[in-house]
Design a protein around this motif. Structure first.
Motif, mmCIF file in Angstrom:
data_model
loop_
_atom_site.group_PDB
_atom_site.id
_atom_site.type_symbol
_atom_site.label_atom_id
_atom_site.label_comp_id
_atom_site.label_asym_id
_atom_site.label_seq_id
_atom_site.Cartn_x
_atom_site.Cartn_y
_atom_site.Cartn_z
ATOM 1 N N GLU A 1 0.695 -1.161 0.122
ATOM 2 C CA GLU A 1 -0.085 -0.048 -0.058
ATOM 3 C C GLU A 1 0.887 1.236 0.001
ATOM 4 O OE1 GLU A 1 -2.649 -0.083 3.135
ATOM 5 O OE2 GLU A 1 -3.670 -1.908 2.445
ATOM 6 N N LYS A 2 0.293 2.307 -0.741
ATOM 7 C CA LYS A 2 1.024 3.476 -0.886
ATOM 8 C C LYS A 2 1.547 4.205 0.535
ATOM 9 C CE LYS A 2 1.080 8.098 -3.393
ATOM 10 N NZ LYS A 2 1.405 8.903 -2.271
ATOM 11 N N ILE A 3 0.395 4.167 1.481
ATOM 12 C CA ILE A 3 0.825 4.829 2.709
ATOM 13 C C ILE A 3 1.877 3.934 3.112
ATOM 14 C CG2 ILE A 3 -0.220 5.347 5.130
ATOM 15 C CD1 ILE A 3 -2.645 6.180 3.570
ATOM 16 N N ALA A 4 1.631 2.638 3.256
ATOM 17 C CA ALA A 4 2.545 1.684 4.107
ATOM 18 C C ALA A 4 4.063 2.056 3.527
ATOM 19 C CB ALA A 4 2.185 0.482 3.954
ATOM 20 N N ILE A 5 4.131 2.087 2.280
ATOM 21 C CA ILE A 5 5.513 2.215 1.409
ATOM 22 C C ILE A 5 6.080 3.570 2.015
ATOM 23 C CG2 ILE A 5 6.502 2.816 -0.637
ATOM 24 C CD1 ILE A 5 4.483 0.714 -1.972
ATOM 25 N N PHE B 1 14.358 11.148 -0.554
ATOM 26 C CA PHE B 1 15.199 10.381 -1.499
ATOM 27 C C PHE B 1 14.352 8.849 -1.769
ATOM 28 C CE2 PHE B 1 18.614 7.521 -2.872
ATOM 29 C CZ PHE B 1 18.573 7.434 -4.134
ATOM 30 N N TYR B 2 14.195 8.260 -0.581
ATOM 31 C CA TYR B 2 13.519 6.873 -0.634
ATOM 32 C C TYR B 2 12.138 7.113 -1.003
ATOM 33 C CZ TYR B 2 17.835 4.942 1.596
ATOM 34 O OH TYR B 2 18.837 4.292 1.832
ATOM 35 N N THR B 3 11.569 7.991 -0.602
ATOM 36 C CA THR B 3 10.068 8.220 -0.688
ATOM 37 C C THR B 3 9.652 8.398 -2.204
ATOM 38 O OG1 THR B 3 9.749 9.218 1.562
ATOM 39 C CG2 THR B 3 7.936 9.382 -0.042
ATOM 40 N N GLY C 1 11.559 15.200 8.716
ATOM 41 C CA GLY C 1 11.306 14.758 7.384
ATOM 42 C C GLY C 1 9.799 14.468 7.124
ATOM 43 N N ARG C 2 9.247 13.881 8.110
ATOM 44 C CA ARG C 2 7.573 13.676 8.002
ATOM 45 C C ARG C 2 6.752 14.973 7.581
ATOM 46 N NH1 ARG C 2 7.153 9.927 13.340
ATOM 47 N NH2 ARG C 2 8.561 8.236 12.841
ATOM 48 N N LEU C 3 7.300 16.076 8.225
ATOM 49 C CA LEU C 3 6.640 17.263 7.995
ATOM 50 C C LEU C 3 6.552 17.847 6.550
ATOM 51 C CD1 LEU C 3 7.757 19.192 11.236
ATOM 52 C CD2 LEU C 3 5.844 17.854 11.049
ATOM 53 N N ILE C 4 7.548 17.595 5.828
ATOM 54 C CA ILE C 4 7.711 17.853 4.258
ATOM 55 C C ILE C 4 6.367 17.258 3.612
ATOM 56 C CG2 ILE C 4 9.050 17.261 2.257
ATOM 57 C CD1 ILE C 4 11.558 17.282 4.050
ATOM 58 N N TYR C 5 6.014 16.014 3.759
ATOM 59 C CA TYR C 5 4.878 15.558 3.112
ATOM 60 C C TYR C 5 3.616 15.636 3.737
ATOM 61 C CZ TYR C 5 8.399 12.969 0.415
ATOM 62 O OH TYR C 5 9.417 12.980 -0.543
ATOM 63 N N THR C 6 3.831 16.068 5.141
ATOM 64 C CA THR C 6 2.396 16.301 5.798
ATOM 65 C C THR C 6 1.967 17.752 5.380
ATOM 66 O OG1 THR C 6 3.312 14.872 7.826
ATOM 67 C CG2 THR C 6 1.392 16.788 8.099
ATOM 68 N N TYR C 7 2.842 18.734 5.250
ATOM 69 C CA TYR C 7 2.423 20.070 4.908
ATOM 70 C C TYR C 7 2.668 20.416 3.562
ATOM 71 C CZ TYR C 7 1.894 20.566 9.997
ATOM 72 O OH TYR C 7 1.457 20.193 11.165
ATOM 73 N N GLU C 8 3.309 19.641 2.683
ATOM 74 C CA GLU C 8 3.679 19.627 1.429
ATOM 75 C C GLU C 8 4.799 20.807 1.202
ATOM 76 O OE1 GLU C 8 0.037 19.901 -0.989
ATOM 77 O OE2 GLU C 8 -0.621 17.841 -0.468
ATOM 78 N N ILE C 9 5.803 20.656 1.801
ATOM 79 C CA ILE C 9 6.765 21.708 1.903
ATOM 80 C C ILE C 9 7.447 21.424 0.568
ATOM 81 C CG2 ILE C 9 8.878 22.536 2.802
ATOM 82 C CD1 ILE C 9 7.607 21.479 5.421
ATOM 83 N N ASN C 10 7.846 22.711 -0.127
ATOM 84 C CA ASN C 10 8.538 22.422 -1.341
ATOM 85 C C ASN C 10 9.724 21.652 -1.372
ATOM 86 O OD1 ASN C 10 10.243 23.090 -3.680
ATOM 87 N ND2 ASN C 10 8.758 24.633 -4.233
ATOM 88 N N SER D 1 9.615 3.561 3.946
ATOM 89 C CA SER D 1 10.697 4.518 3.120
ATOM 90 C C SER D 1 11.252 5.282 4.339
ATOM 91 C CB SER D 1 10.331 5.196 2.056
ATOM 92 O OG SER D 1 9.946 4.430 1.034
ATOM 93 N N ARG D 2 10.458 6.073 5.110
ATOM 94 C CA ARG D 2 10.956 6.852 6.218
ATOM 95 C C ARG D 2 11.706 6.051 7.179
ATOM 96 N NH1 ARG D 2 6.016 9.791 5.597
ATOM 97 N NH2 ARG D 2 4.929 8.562 6.910
ATOM 98 N N ARG D 3 11.267 4.860 7.490
ATOM 99 C CA ARG D 3 11.834 4.189 8.751
ATOM 100 C C ARG D 3 13.244 3.670 8.154
ATOM 101 N NH1 ARG D 3 7.015 0.236 10.576
ATOM 102 N NH2 ARG D 3 5.993 1.530 11.825
#
Length: 406
Positions: A130-134, A325-327, A270-279, A138-140
């Protein structure tokens, strides 16, 4: 079914962690063992280059074996070869040191470690679908790939204080045994029919796919040029800490382990980049500039606390970069393309590492360790400004493309 999936994910992560620990503990132990025998900074930089040269050769080999052998069998086979090589290393160096044999052992074991890392990354989507699980996995993986360059030196230093370096090979072989037990339990949903094309076609495809993806292309160019400085810096840093601050092996290990604090902070940021869609373009450009300043300040101080804090920040930035990078690498390409993209990306990134070691080797022949670190830091600062310019230029293009009538 959900419980089974979580168990498989946990086994996958545990196996990855065991091999990452082996990888980075060994990469700390090998240069120190060589330094203990030769007392030479140049020999340390050569060993560092040998440890990472397989990272250029090994990833394309995955394209050669992908689809020809099952990934589970390949992973178990690599662990078995690594364990046998470590047992051989124990007997080779039990009664004496031979520099030629030592170089052959570290090169071969590094090759096996790199093959394993590339193959297990390509198998991730066949365990976690699943995309969310991936994204979570990836973050781990990014966190642990940042954590073990910090904790690996401490583990290696503790092992060197408890055993001689020949006996350490047996400890690493034991860890391989635990990894193989996990791999026997893990279920990988393999579909060999997905893999199409010859070895050359699949290898070329990875580079073509990267070139077609604007952000991945930008990301890997930045990592390549920055890694020349960063890993050249790291290949001299251990010697610098011992020479300038008179640190013991264990103290050097503690120095690097302290940066784990930066990794934990970086993992959360790093999680915040995707949570808040940071450039992400600005993130990657900005981390390069800050990293350069950390490298520059390290040789300019007489207080060990300042380099320690600077290295914490470097590891924080590394965690952020790896999460991105991994994500991006996992979510932007189909499963049938993943192995080719991963192999190509590792060739691009890791080919800079022996280049960095070569640069630091030649610099160290004409400058002392502190001056070498400063030169590499200034180079990285120039690279940082260049990629900030590229990111700003790209954003202008993207904005223009989204305007009405474009």
């Amino acid at each position: 079914m959900l419980k089974l999936g979580k168990e498989q994910s946990s086994l996958f992560l545990m196996t990855y962690v065991l091999n990452a620990m082996n990888n980075w503990a060994f990469k700390f132990i090998a240069p120190l063992a060589l330094y203990a025998e030769t007392q030479s900074l140049q020999m340390m930089t050569i060993s560092y280059g040998l440890l990472f040269t397989p990272n250029i050769i090994a990833p394309p080999i995955i394209n050669l074996i992908d689809g020809r052998i099952r990934k589970k069998a390949g992973l178990i086979g690599l662990n078995m070869m690594g364990g046998l090589l470590c047992v051989s290393g124990f007997f080779f160096f039990r009664h004496g040191f031979n520099i030629t044999k030592f170089f052959i052992i570290i090169f071969s074991l590094s090759m096996i470690l790199t093959l394993f890392q590339t193959l297990i990354h390509s198998a991730m989507k066949e365990i976690v679908s699943e995309k969310i699980a991936i994204e979570n996995m990836s973050r781990r993986l990014a966190f642990f790939d940042s954590l073990f360059p910090a904790l690996g030196p401490l583990v290696g230093a503790v092992l060197l204080n408890a055993f001689n370096y020949s006996a350490v090979f047996l400890v690493i072989a034991g860890v391989y045994g635990l990894s193989m037990m996990n791999l026997c339990i893990i279920r990988i949903n393999e579909d060999a029919s997905e893999v199409k094309g010859s070895f050359v076609e699949r290898t070329t495809r990875g580079f073509v796919l990267i070139k077609r993806s604007p952000f991945i292309n930008f990301l890997l160019k930045r990592f390549f040029l920055s890694n020349i400085a960063l890993h050249g810096f790291q290949s001299v840093l251990t010697f610098y800490l011992i020479d300038r601050f008179h640190l013991s092996d264990l103290s050097v290990g503690l120095f690097f382990a302290a940066s784990a604090l930066g990794l934990m902070i970086g993992s959360r940021l790093g999680r915040l980049i995707y949570t808040y869609e940071i450039n992400k373009w600005y993130v990657i450009a900005g981390t390069g500039l800050v990293c350069a300043l950390c490298l520059i300040i390290t040789p300019l101080t007489n207080n060990i606390v300042v380099p320690c804090l600077a290295w914490c920040v470097v590891m924080l930035l590394s965690a952020i970069n790896l999460i991105v990078f991994y994500t991006e690498r996992q979510v932007n390409f189909r499963q049938s393309e993943t192995a080719s993209v991963i192999a190509a990306s590792y060739v691009i990134i890791y080919s800079a590492i022996p280049l960095g070691s070569a640069v630091s080797f030649f610099l160290s022949r004409h400058f002392n360790a502190g001056e070498t670190l400063l030169i590499l830091g200034v180079y990285l600062l120039l690279i940082g400004f260049y990629f900030l310019y590229l990111s700003l230029k790209k954003q202008k293009v993207l904005i223009k493309e989204t305007l009405p009538g474009s």
